[in-house]
Structure formats: structure tokens, C-alpha cells
Design a protein around this motif. Structure first.
Motif, PDB file in Angstrom:
ATOM      1  N   LEU B 202      33.700   5.698   3.090  1.00 40.56           N
ATOM      2  CA  LEU B 202      35.072   5.225   3.280  1.00 40.56           C
ATOM      3  C   LEU B 202      35.799   4.779   1.755  1.00 40.56           C
ATOM      4  O   LEU B 202      37.107   5.214   1.519  1.00 40.56           O
ATOM      5  CB  LEU B 202      34.954   3.552   3.892  1.00 40.56           C
ATOM      6  N   LEU B 203      34.928   4.286   0.875  1.00 38.27           N
ATOM      7  CA  LEU B 203      35.380   3.935  -0.302  1.00 38.27           C
ATOM      8  C   LEU B 203      36.076   5.280  -1.192  1.00 38.27           C
ATOM      9  O   LEU B 203      37.105   5.102  -1.712  1.00 38.27           O
ATOM     10  CB  LEU B 203      34.499   3.075  -1.122  1.00 38.27           C
ATOM     11  N   LEU B 204      35.106   6.166  -1.013  1.00 37.99           N
ATOM     12  CA  LEU B 204      35.308   7.153  -1.995  1.00 37.99           C
ATOM     13  C   LEU B 204      36.658   8.107  -1.165  1.00 37.99           C
ATOM     14  O   LEU B 204      37.362   8.860  -2.137  1.00 37.99           O
ATOM     15  CB  LEU B 204      34.155   8.010  -1.982  1.00 37.99           C
ATOM     16  N   GLY B 205      36.593   8.172   0.071  1.00 35.92           N
ATOM     17  CA  GLY B 205      37.631   8.820   0.691  1.00 35.92           C
ATOM     18  C   GLY B 205      39.022   8.126   0.430  1.00 35.92           C
ATOM     19  O   GLY B 205      40.077   8.701   0.115  1.00 35.92           O
ATOM     20  N   TYR B 206      38.792   6.756   0.402  1.00 37.31           N
ATOM     21  CA  TYR B 206      39.983   6.188   0.023  1.00 37.31           C
ATOM     22  C   TYR B 206      40.786   6.504  -1.360  1.00 37.31           C
ATOM     23  O   TYR B 206      42.051   6.628  -1.448  1.00 37.31           O
ATOM     24  CB  TYR B 206      39.934   4.432   0.178  1.00 37.31           C
ATOM     25  N   SER B 207      39.657   6.541  -2.094  1.00 29.01           N
ATOM     26  CA  SER B 207      40.030   6.546  -3.527  1.00 29.01           C
ATOM     27  C   SER B 207      40.626   7.921  -3.623  1.00 29.01           C
ATOM     28  O   SER B 207      41.879   8.368  -4.380  1.00 29.01           O
ATOM     29  CB  SER B 207      38.853   6.674  -4.360  1.00 29.01           C
ATOM     30  N   ALA B 208      40.077   9.017  -2.928  1.00 29.73           N
ATOM     31  CA  ALA B 208      40.462  10.245  -3.272  1.00 29.73           C
ATOM     32  C   ALA B 208      42.025  10.523  -2.606  1.00 29.73           C
ATOM     33  O   ALA B 208      43.146  10.922  -3.524  1.00 29.73           O
ATOM     34  CB  ALA B 208      39.635  11.419  -2.426  1.00 29.73           C
ATOM     35  N   THR B 209      42.012   9.928  -1.581  1.00 31.74           N
ATOM     36  CA  THR B 209      43.513   9.841  -0.969  1.00 31.74           C
ATOM     37  C   THR B 209      44.324   9.259  -1.869  1.00 31.74           C
ATOM     38  O   THR B 209      45.648   9.680  -1.965  1.00 31.74           O
ATOM     39  CB  THR B 209      43.360   9.192   0.266  1.00 31.74           C
ATOM     40  N   MET B 210      44.271   8.030  -2.404  1.00 38.35           N
ATOM     41  CA  MET B 210      45.220   7.343  -3.189  1.00 38.35           C
ATOM     42  C   MET B 210      45.607   8.023  -4.568  1.00 38.35           C
ATOM     43  O   MET B 210      46.472   7.808  -4.895  1.00 38.35           O
ATOM     44  CB  MET B 210      44.727   5.933  -3.425  1.00 38.35           C
ATOM     45  N   ALA B 211      44.461   8.772  -5.022  1.00 43.35           N
ATOM     46  CA  ALA B 211      44.685   9.239  -6.286  1.00 43.35           C
ATOM     47  C   ALA B 211      45.753  10.492  -5.841  1.00 43.35           C
ATOM     48  O   ALA B 211      46.662  10.721  -6.698  1.00 43.35           O
ATOM     49  CB  ALA B 211      43.387  10.049  -6.688  1.00 43.35           C
ATOM     50  N   VAL B 212      45.503  11.076  -5.013  1.00 42.59           N
ATOM     51  CA  VAL B 212      46.594  12.392  -4.546  1.00 42.59           C
ATOM     52  C   VAL B 212      47.816  11.739  -4.412  1.00 42.59           C
ATOM     53  O   VAL B 212      48.767  12.249  -4.893  1.00 42.59           O
ATOM     54  CB  VAL B 212      46.130  13.187  -3.389  1.00 42.59           C
ATOM     55  N   VAL B 213      47.860  10.625  -3.664  1.00 37.98           N
ATOM     56  CA  VAL B 213      49.144   9.770  -3.450  1.00 37.98           C
ATOM     57  C   VAL B 213      49.971   9.623  -4.666  1.00 37.98           C
ATOM     58  O   VAL B 213      51.126   9.632  -4.690  1.00 37.98           O
ATOM     59  CB  VAL B 213      48.803   8.516  -2.592  1.00 37.98           C
ATOM     60  N   THR B 214      49.139   9.058  -5.609  1.00 38.43           N
ATOM     61  CA  THR B 214      49.520   8.664  -6.818  1.00 38.43           C
ATOM     62  C   THR B 214      50.180   9.821  -7.595  1.00 38.43           C
ATOM     63  O   THR B 214      51.116   9.722  -7.989  1.00 38.43           O
ATOM     64  CB  THR B 214      48.571   8.097  -7.690  1.00 38.43           C
ATOM     65  N   ILE B 215      49.444  11.006  -7.549  1.00 36.66           N
ATOM     66  CA  ILE B 215      50.188  11.919  -8.224  1.00 36.66           C
ATOM     67  C   ILE B 215      51.122  12.716  -7.668  1.00 36.66           C
ATOM     68  O   ILE B 215      52.407  13.103  -8.414  1.00 36.66           O
ATOM     69  CB  ILE B 215      49.084  12.970  -8.555  1.00 36.66           C
ATOM     70  N   THR B 216      51.258  12.929  -6.436  1.00 36.00           N
ATOM     71  CA  THR B 216      52.388  13.471  -5.685  1.00 36.00           C
ATOM     72  C   THR B 216      53.394  12.801  -5.128  1.00 36.00           C
ATOM     73  O   THR B 216      54.585  13.214  -5.018  1.00 36.00           O
ATOM     74  CB  THR B 216      51.759  14.219  -4.135  1.00 36.00           C
ATOM     75  N   VAL B 217      52.951  11.474  -4.918  1.00 33.97           N
ATOM     76  CA  VAL B 217      54.187  10.444  -4.313  1.00 33.97           C
ATOM     77  C   VAL B 217      54.728   9.310  -5.344  1.00 33.97           C
ATOM     78  O   VAL B 217      55.839   9.623  -6.081  1.00 33.97           O
ATOM     79  CB  VAL B 217      53.956  10.051  -3.080  1.00 33.97           C
ATOM     80  N   THR B 218      53.931   8.455  -5.505  1.00 31.99           N
ATOM     81  CA  THR B 218      54.274   7.262  -6.388  1.00 31.99           C
ATOM     82  C   THR B 218      54.670   7.349  -7.971  1.00 31.99           C
ATOM     83  O   THR B 218      55.361   6.820  -8.346  1.00 31.99           O
ATOM     84  CB  THR B 218      53.413   6.168  -6.323  1.00 31.99           C
ATOM     85  N   ALA B 219      53.984   8.839  -8.392  1.00 32.26           N
ATOM     86  CA  ALA B 219      54.518   8.930  -9.948  1.00 32.26           C
ATOM     87  C   ALA B 219      55.832   9.268  -9.847  1.00 32.26           C
ATOM     88  O   ALA B 219      56.566   9.125 -11.141  1.00 32.26           O
ATOM     89  CB  ALA B 219      53.550  10.217 -10.210  1.00 32.26           C
ATOM     90  N   HIS B 220      56.517   9.707  -8.778  1.00 35.57           N
ATOM     91  CA  HIS B 220      58.180  10.133  -8.766  1.00 35.57           C
ATOM     92  C   HIS B 220      58.766   8.890  -8.602  1.00 35.57           C
ATOM     93  O   HIS B 220      60.060   9.050  -8.359  1.00 35.57           O
ATOM     94  CB  HIS B 220      58.281  11.320  -8.144  1.00 35.57           C
ATOM     95  N   ASP B 221      58.397   7.816  -8.073  1.00 32.64           N
ATOM     96  CA  ASP B 221      59.181   6.608  -7.693  1.00 32.64           C
ATOM     97  C   ASP B 221      59.809   6.081  -9.177  1.00 32.64           C
ATOM     98  O   ASP B 221      59.616   6.183  -9.938  1.00 32.64           O
ATOM     99  CB  ASP B 221      57.799   5.609  -7.093  1.00 32.64           C
ATOM    100  N   ASP B 222      61.213   5.425  -8.619  1.00 28.73           N
ATOM    101  CA  ASP B 222      61.971   4.878  -9.729  1.00 28.73           C
ATOM    102  C   ASP B 222      61.026   3.805 -10.493  1.00 28.73           C
ATOM    103  O   ASP B 222      61.316   3.462 -11.400  1.00 28.73           O
ATOM    104  CB  ASP B 222      63.265   4.397  -9.112  1.00 28.73           C
ATOM    105  N   ASP B 223      60.369   3.021  -9.682  1.00 26.89           N
ATOM    106  CA  ASP B 223      59.564   1.617 -10.153  1.00 26.89           C
ATOM    107  C   ASP B 223      58.233   2.330 -10.946  1.00 26.89           C
ATOM    108  O   ASP B 223      57.658   2.904 -10.300  1.00 26.89           O
ATOM    109  CB  ASP B 223      59.318   0.762  -8.912  1.00 26.89           C
ATOM    110  N   PRO B 224      58.368   2.003 -12.209  1.00 23.04           N
ATOM    111  CA  PRO B 224      57.215   2.890 -13.040  1.00 23.04           C
ATOM    112  C   PRO B 224      55.855   2.110 -12.438  1.00 23.04           C
ATOM    113  O   PRO B 224      54.801   2.627 -12.840  1.00 23.04           O
ATOM    114  CB  PRO B 224      57.386   2.513 -14.366  1.00 23.04           C
ATOM    115  N   TYR B 225      55.777   0.928 -11.874  1.00 18.08           N
ATOM    116  CA  TYR B 225      54.589   0.304 -11.310  1.00 18.08           C
ATOM    117  C   TYR B 225      54.263   0.759 -10.093  1.00 18.08           C
ATOM    118  O   TYR B 225      53.343   0.273  -9.473  1.00 18.08           O
ATOM    119  CB  TYR B 225      54.795  -1.219 -11.577  1.00 18.08           C
ATOM    120  N   SER B 226      54.965   1.722  -9.323  1.00 18.94           N
ATOM    121  CA  SER B 226      54.447   1.809  -8.075  1.00 18.94           C
ATOM    122  C   SER B 226      53.159   2.776  -8.002  1.00 18.94           C
ATOM    123  O   SER B 226      52.237   2.635  -7.450  1.00 18.94           O
ATOM    124  CB  SER B 226      55.453   2.770  -7.347  1.00 18.94           C
ATOM    125  N   ALA B 227      53.029   3.731  -9.316  1.00 20.18           N
ATOM    126  CA  ALA B 227      51.805   4.348  -9.374  1.00 20.18           C
ATOM    127  C   ALA B 227      50.793   3.518  -9.763  1.00 20.18           C
ATOM    128  O   ALA B 227      49.623   3.882  -9.098  1.00 20.18           O
ATOM    129  CB  ALA B 227      52.073   5.432 -10.795  1.00 20.18           C
TER     130      ALA B 227
END
Lengths: 249, 444
Positions: B202-227
């Protein structure tokens, strides 16, 4: 070959000081000849275990000498006594004392490892075969029965070819059938390997496996018996218990 | 039962102290953040409410995960250590239910006392946290501290979790026939119960998902703290996942670290003890992993943020990074205490065995050296795994802030944190040995 493998001379060990002091051993003189099997018997508190502790250098005597293999070890420091223990003395304990995370084979080789020597695999195998556990060499202690664990411990005590093997109630935690097997093994180490063996026990049946029984009462030698039988030993013990009670009264 | 439990507690002071300290500090840590969430429910502005709730719940939740796993693990160790005694009680006629009740009564006594103290500390700690937030301007000066029942609620929750932990462990201890065989000293092969594996996945799966989300989605957010919001905690989460697998990892990796243990009898003993009784030492390994990962990942991220922050976000930065530093500081202190505690409990538990080793002809030096060699192995495995875990936060954030996979600065930081964690583990082993007083001089 005429000098004893182990000799204690005028050995005294007291605990505490002043009027409250207890003399666990009080001037004990004993020699244990090479290739003999001696049982040390006596009522609780007679000093049997203290005798073994002092002989093995686990605790220093208050006075008197301990001589192992012609060497006076009484005044040696901790370092030397430790070396003495792992090289010249083999131990068999009531509670087996096998390390739980080492296999039977590794437990047998442990005294050599502690001396930074690599155990000879063939010799370890031979010893395990001798105690009937050749097929259990790779087992961890928890996969062995009590009797099997004690047999591993006997092989371990023999691995350094010590001057003397000290056994402290080796059958105390075993049922009588298993105890007989273990005693048979101890006996054969004397007969076949000319090992010297000193065993503390309170069991007349166990004592009957020995060549000689030495009786201790209140920290003193209170008699000895050659070629003992279980009945004779039991009779003598009952007599000594009366003596001890009489002495205390 | 309570009388027996009380006497039994006094009899094993070291193990009880380990539980006590873990519960005390755990309650203090969790409770401090809980008071912020409680304060948010008072008369405060919407923005302040947001800030306080985020800190109290989000940060508090990850802290809680660390604290609760530490509590379950410490309680588990102390109960497992008593298997001989539990077996003995059962052979003289205690039912599994009775022995379970004894263990729970004991845990309840220690946990209740400790969490009461922890609640008091939390009440103070929450006030300090809020004062910090006010001073940095994260919340308005007018926000008044109203912890309500949050410290008490936290204390109750921690006590309940301790009871669950001791329940799990005592069920393990009372399974099977009554016997005085020391199960606890058994080398064990059953390393990973299903719930450990499930939690790790569960913990490792969550981390993998959130890492991908960070790079693909929140990295492009206007708020620099979303990532940062999506990946900041991943180092700690992965570390917790690895901590769940720590018995297995310890056994797996005890081979590769063999050269670090040195040579001779001590290294020989340490190798087999780590491999065949991995569950015992894994209680020390887990906090070392978490400690290293938390230290490296959070400090590195703060560094990256300082270098790459777009203009106009200075106020946000001050609050967020203060928060980061406070959180990581508390967690590191907590994990460090758990390392010291657990080591003390493990060594105290092995006194009899270490005495036997001495009887067999090991010098006192060899006995100590074998324990220290184990500590070296655990430390080495722990800091390497912790450093790897920290990558789960450092890399996605670095990518999001266009620093790439390797951050542009502070590369000295990971080795420093790792060295500190190693030093702490070795110190824990030394102080445990000093406190344990391995007996010498008697046959029995």
C-alpha cells in the motif's frame, strides 16, 4: 600421565563477609585422574556447583589452588581464564546453552571459532556422528529435542579435546530414557576417548555411570565411593542428608 | 491480574521503559499537531483555518503513521520477549485468554501512564507550534490557542493502538501448545505476516503513484508548492513501506554487509544472528531507515525549493519550510529515541544468551564486539535503504523544479545525515551494552 587432569587444593570459597559470611567451599582437596569419570554429589547448598565454577575459572576461589593440566590457574587474569575455559575445559550445562541462531554443526564448532580457529569440518562431523546426530548437522536448536540438544552440547564440549569436561546436572532437564542415552554418551567419551569427566548431579542413577562418586556436605568432602551403584549412592545420600541436618541443628 | 501485571512490570524495567518512552513521545508528537486541528475549529479566519487544518491533519497524519507503527513495534518486542514466561504461566494452568489479559493489563498500565504524560507535553507542544506559526506570520496574531480535548483524544487513541499491538503479539505468543521452550530465542523463519506485506504494498504503491502524479501533473501547476504537496512526504512514506519489510530486508542484506562486520568470532556470530533472528534486530532497522529518509528527503527538498523558488512566494516559503523543518525535527528526534530504546530492549533481552557465550569461552570483548558488529550491519543497511527511500521525494521534486534527477546543491547533505544515523545506532548499541551489565562469574 600420573598427574591429575584437574586438581583443587584446599579450595575455599565464601560469599559475603563477617558473621554473615557463607562458606560454599571449605578446604576441599580433590584430584581427578586422567581418563576417569567422577560424579560429585551432595544435598542442595553443599557446594557442588561452586566447585565447578571455581574449577572452570568462572569465579575466583577465596583461597586455595586450582591446577588444570599441570598448570596453576588460580591467579590468572580474566583473559587467561577465558582462554583456559575455551581450550582446556569442556562444559555441559543443565540448560544445554546452544546458541539459537547457530546450527548443530556450528554450535559444535563454536569454541574453536571463539579461539579464532576454523573448525575442521570432518572432525565436527565425526563428533556429531559419535553422538548420533550426523543427519541433524544443519538443524537449528529449536528443531531438536532436549536430548538431541544435550548431545550437540556434548559434541561441543569434546571438540577442543579438553583436559577435562565439566558437566553441571547434564540430565537435570531430561526424561529418564533420554537421560540414560546422554549418560551413556558421557561414559563412552571416557572409555573410548580417554576423556576426563567431572559431573555434578543429584541423581543416584546418573552417579552410577561414574567410576567414583565424591560426596560434599556443607562445602567439605564427606566421603567417596568407587564403582558406585544407584542403590548404594542413594543410601549414602540419605545418610549424608541426616548428617547435614544433624550438623545444622 | 492487575497486581501480577504491576509486579511483572517492575521486574522488566528496561522493556517497560522502552514502551513508556515511545508512547510518551509519540503521544506528544501526534497530540501537538492535533491541537492545531482543534484550534482551527475556533473563531479564526478561513485562511487561518486552512493553514491550521492542513498542518494538523496532513502533517499530523504522517506523523501519526510513524508514531503508531513505532508503538506497535515496541509493544510487540516487549511482549515477544516474554514468551518464556507466558509459556511458563500456561504450563501451570493459565489459559491463553488469561495470559492475554495479563499482557494487555501490563500494556494498559504503561501506555496509560505514558500517554497521560504525553498529553501534557502535547498541550505544551501545540502551544509552542502555534506560537511559531504566529511569529512567522503563517496565521494571524489573533488566533488563540484552544486545544480542547485534542491531547486527551490523542492519548486515548495511542493507548488503544498499544492494546491492539500487544493483542497481536500476545496472540502470536500464546499460539500453539503450552511449553516452556523459549520461543523468543528461536531463530525464526516466519518473517513477514500478511499485514506487513499488505501495508508495504500500500505504502510503496501510493508513493509510486504520487511520484508519477508529481512529475506529470503537479509539476506544471501554477502554484510552485503543488509539487511539494504531492511528493514532499514520499521519502518518509517509502521508508515506512521498507520498514514494514525490515525483517526480510535485514536477512536478505546481511550477506552483502558481511565484510563490514569485520572478521573473527564476533563477526561470525553477528552474521548468523542478523540472518536467523532478523525479526528481533529489525525493530532497530526500521527507525534507522525512517530517520535517514526523513532527514535527507525533507532537508534536500527545502534546499531545492530555496534555489528554484519563483519570485513572489517568499511568504509561503517561510511558513512551509518552517513547517518542514519542525516536522522533520520532531520525527528525527522521535525515531532516534526509538532506535536507542529498541536497542536497549533487545540487548537487555539477550543478557542470558550473552552470559552463556561468556561461559563457553568468549572474552567479554568478543561478546560486546558481536553486538557492536550487529549494530554496524543494521546501521549500514538502514542508512542505505533510507537514502534510497529519500529519492522518492528528492527526484520528483527536482524534476518538477527543473533541477533534473540530481539536485544542483547540498549534495554533502545525504552523507552527513547517513553518518549521523550510523553514529546514533552505534551509540545506541554501546549504551545498551553498558546498561545491560552482562553477568559474569556464576555458572547459573
Amino acid at each position: 600421565m600420573n598427574t591429575p587432569a584437574l586438581q583443587v587444593i584446599d579450595l575455599t570459597r565464601s560469599y559475603g563477609e563477617g558473621v554473615g559470611a557463607v562458606r560454599a567451599l571449605d578446604g576441599v582437596d580433590l584430584g581427578f585422574a586422567r581418563g576417569t569419570f567422577t560424579a560429585v554429589m551432595g544435598p542442595s547448598g553443599s557446594g557442588k556447583t561452586t566447585l565447578l565454577s571455581c574449577a572452570a575459572g568462572l569465579e575466583p576461589p577465596t583461597s586455595g589452588r586450582v591446577v588444570v593440566d599441570d598448570q596453576d590457574v588460580t591467579d590468572q587474569d580474566e583473559e587467561h581464564r577465558t582462554r583456559l575455559r575455551r581450550e582446556r575445559i569442556g562444559f555441559v550445562f543443565q540448560g544445554f546453552h546452544l546458541l539459537p541462531y547457530l546450527t548443530a554443526e556450528q554450535n559444535v564448532g563454536l569454541p574453536l571459532r571463539l579461539a579464532d580457529r576454523r573448525p575442521d569440518a570432518t572432525r565436527v562431523r565425526e563428533l556429531l556422528t559419535r553422538v548420533g546426530l550426523a543427519d541433524r548437522a544443519g538443524h537449528l536448536p529449536h528443531a531438536l529435542s532436549g536430548g538431541q540438544q544435550q548431545r550437540v552440547a556434548i559434541a561441543r564440549a569434546l571438540v577442543t579435546e579438553p583436559a577435562v569436561v565439566l558437566a553441571d546436572e547434564p540430565t537435570g532437564a531430561l526424561d529418564s530414557a533420554t537421560a540414560r542415552e546422554v549418560l551413556g554418551l558421557l561414559r563412552s567419551s571416557v572409555d573410548d576417548l580417554s576423556q576426563t569427566l567431572v559431573m555434578v548431579t543429584h541423581d543416584p542413577v546418573a552417579a552410577a555411570y561414574a567410576d567414583t562418586v565424591v560426596f560434599l556436605v556443607d562445602g567439605r568432602v564427606a566421603g567417596r565411593m568407587d564403582r558406585p551403584t544407584a542403590d548404594a549412592v542413594a543410601g549414602q545420600l540419605a545418610h549424608l542428608a541426616d548428617l547435614a541436618v544433624g550438623g545444622a541443628a | 491480574m492487575t497486581g501480577l501485571a504491576w509486579r511483572s512490570l517492575r521486574h522488566r524495567a528496561t522493556a517497560s521503559a522502552a514502551t513508556f518512552v515511545t508512547v510518551l513521545l509519540g503521544t506528544a508528537l501526534m497530540g501537538s499537531f492535533a491541537t492545531l486541528a482543534a484550534t482551527a475549529r475556533g473563531p479564526v479566519s478561513a485562511a487561518d483555518r486552512d493553514t491550521l487544518t492542513t498542518m494538523g491533519t496532513v502533517v499530523g497524519a504522517w506523523g501519526a503513521l510513524i508514531v503508531l507503527s513505532a508503538v506497535v513495534s515496541t509493544v510487540g518486542i516487549t511482549v515477544t520477549q516474554r514468551e518464556v514466561e507466558i509459556g511458563l504461566l500456561r504450563t501451570i494452568g493459565a489459559t491463553p485468554r488469561q495470559t492475554g489479559r495479563l499482557v494487555r493489563a501490563e500494556t494498559l498500565l504503561v501506555a496509560a501512564l505514558a500517554s497521560a504524560g504525553g498529553a501534557a507535553l502535547a498541550w505544551l507542544g501545540g502551544g509552542v507550534l502555534l506560537a511559531l506559526l504566529r511569529n512567522t506570520g503563517a496565521v494571524r496574531e489573533s488566533v488563540s490557542y484552544s486545544p480542547g480535548l485534542a491531547p486527551v483524544g490523542t492519548a486515548v487513541a495511542v493507548v488503544l493502538v498499544s492494546l491492539v499491538g500487544s493483542g497481536l503479539a500476545s496472540r502470536r505468543a500464546t499460539r500453539g501448545p503450552a511449553s516452556i521452550t523459549p520461543h523468543e530465542v528461536r531463530a525464526t523463519t516466519a518473517l513477514l505476516p500478511w499485514w506487513r506485506i499488505a501495508a508495504a504494498v500500500l505504502l510503496l504503491g501510493y508513493s509510486a503513484t504520487m511520484a508519477v502524479v508529481t512529475i506529470t501533473v503537479t509539476a506544471h501547476d501554477d502554484d510552485p508548492y503543488s509539487a511539494m504537496a504531492t511528493c514532499g512526504q514520499l521519502g518518509i512514506v517509502v521508508a515506512l513501506g521498507l520498514a514494514c519489510l525490515s525483517p526480510w530486508l535485514l536477512r536478505l542484506l546481511s550477506g552483502p554487509v558481511r565484510p563490514l562486520l569485520g572478521s573473527g568470532a564476533a563477526a561470525y556470530l553477528a552474521t548468523y544472528n542478523s540472518r536467523r533472528r532478523a525479526r528481533m534486530l529489525s525493530g532497530v532497522l526500521a527507525p534507522v531507515i525512517v530517520l535517514t529518509a526523513a532527514g535527507i528527503s525533507v532537508f534536500m527538498i527545502v534546499g531545492t525549493d530555496d534555489r528554484t523558488r519563483p519570485a513572489g512566494f517568499e511568504d509561503d516559503a517561510r511558513t512551509i519550510n518552517l513547517l518542514n523543518n519542525v516536522v522533520v525535527g520532531m520525527m528525527v528526534v522521535f525515531a532516534a529515541v526509538v532506535v536507542v530504546n529498541t536497542f536497549a530492549a533487545v540487548v537487555a533481552h539477550r543478557r542470558a544468551e550473552l552470559h552463556q557465550l561468556w561461559l563457553l569461552g568468549a572474552t567479554p570483548h568478543q561478546v560486546e564486539a558481536s553486538v557492536l558488529a550487529e549494530a554496524r550491519g543494521v546501521a549500514a543497511i538502514g542508512v542505505v535503504l533510507g537514502a534510497l527511500a529519500s529519492l522518492a521525494a528528492v527526484v520528483p521534486f527536482g524534476v518538477a523544479r527543473h533541477e533534473g534527477v540530481v539536485p544542483d546543491g547540498q549534495l554533502w547533505l545525504p552523507p552527513l545525515v547517513m553518518a549521523a544515523a550510523v553514529a546514533l545506532t552505534l551509540f545506541a548499541a554501546r549504551s545498551a551494552l553498558r546498561r545491560a551489565h552482562v553477568p559474569r562469574g556464576a555458572l547459573r
